[in-house]
Design an enzyme around this catalytic site. Sequence first.
Site, short mmCIF file in Angstrom:
data_model
loop_
_atom_site.label_atom_id
_atom_site.label_comp_id
_atom_site.label_asym_id
_atom_site.label_seq_id
_atom_site.Cartn_x
_atom_site.Cartn_y
_atom_site.Cartn_z
N GLU A 74 -18.76 4.05 -46.25
CA GLU A 74 -18.67 4.95 -45.09
C GLU A 74 -18.54 4.13 -43.82
OE1 GLU A 74 -22.47 6.34 -43.53
OE2 GLU A 74 -23.38 5.86 -45.48
N ASP A 84 -22.21 3.71 -51.69
CA ASP A 84 -22.21 4.35 -50.37
C ASP A 84 -21.18 3.61 -49.52
OD1 ASP A 84 -22.75 5.18 -47.77
OD2 ASP A 84 -24.90 4.81 -47.90
N ASP A 127 -32.13 12.03 -50.77
CA ASP A 127 -31.88 10.60 -50.89
C ASP A 127 -32.61 9.88 -49.76
OD1 ASP A 127 -29.15 11.78 -49.59
OD2 ASP A 127 -29.55 9.81 -48.76
#
Length: 226
Positions: free
Chosen positions: A114, A112, A23
């Site tokens: 986080e 995503d 990624d």
Amino acid sequence: MKWLAALALALPAIVSASPQGIDVSNWQGTVNWGAVKANGVQFAYIKATEGTGYKSPSFNSQYIGATNAGLIRGSYHFARPDVSSGATQANYFLANGGGWSADGITLPGALDIEYNPYGATCYGLSASSMVAWITDFSNTYHTKTGRYPVIYTTTDWWKTCTGNASGFQNNNPLWIAHYASAIGELPAGYAYTTFWQFANSGSNGPGDQDLFNGDTAGLQRMAKGS
Ligand SMILES: *[C@@H]1O[C@H](CO)[C@@H](O)[C@H](O)[C@H]1NC(C)=O
């Protein structure tokens, strides 16, 4: 035997027959996708957007490059729950490269979510507000595409910022980040992960290194939504 153990620790990718991936984001800039493909890599996730005000300037070229090299690819959105709602950010992602279609080469978009790189770890949200934010993003993405987004996170962040919430395993494939030879504990409710980001550099190619938990046929089914 000592060196053998060390080798196995360093190379979880090689001891696994699972499809390999990478990624990338704007940090990786121009990627030699032909070389990535030649390394045996089968899939890639590419950063498209963040919050509601950032589209990666490398996204279009990286996505086209991965496509032309014959990779199965998808895009991801870096969540900023402190700046706007989950629905707003899902729509922004969808308008800027996050879409999905059942063409056999597109992975569902990934959220995503986080550690906040800009401030408070949980973006100033309570656990229940965080769960609501993620649900809002996920449901909006599902309504528009027919797929639920993948959730990328770490078990530690998930415990800290969602209060160890369970239930997302019913809809959202998991992409766990854990840089170790074993995958370790998963977020509550998940019996398995779909993707594993196991290192932030390696021989697959530039960027983070990933595995698909399955075989090539399974990866292809995931892209088709079947
Ligand atoms: C998190 O949830 C899982 C599954 O419900 C449970 O086994 C675990 O003990 C929980 N951990 C914490 C820190 O609450």
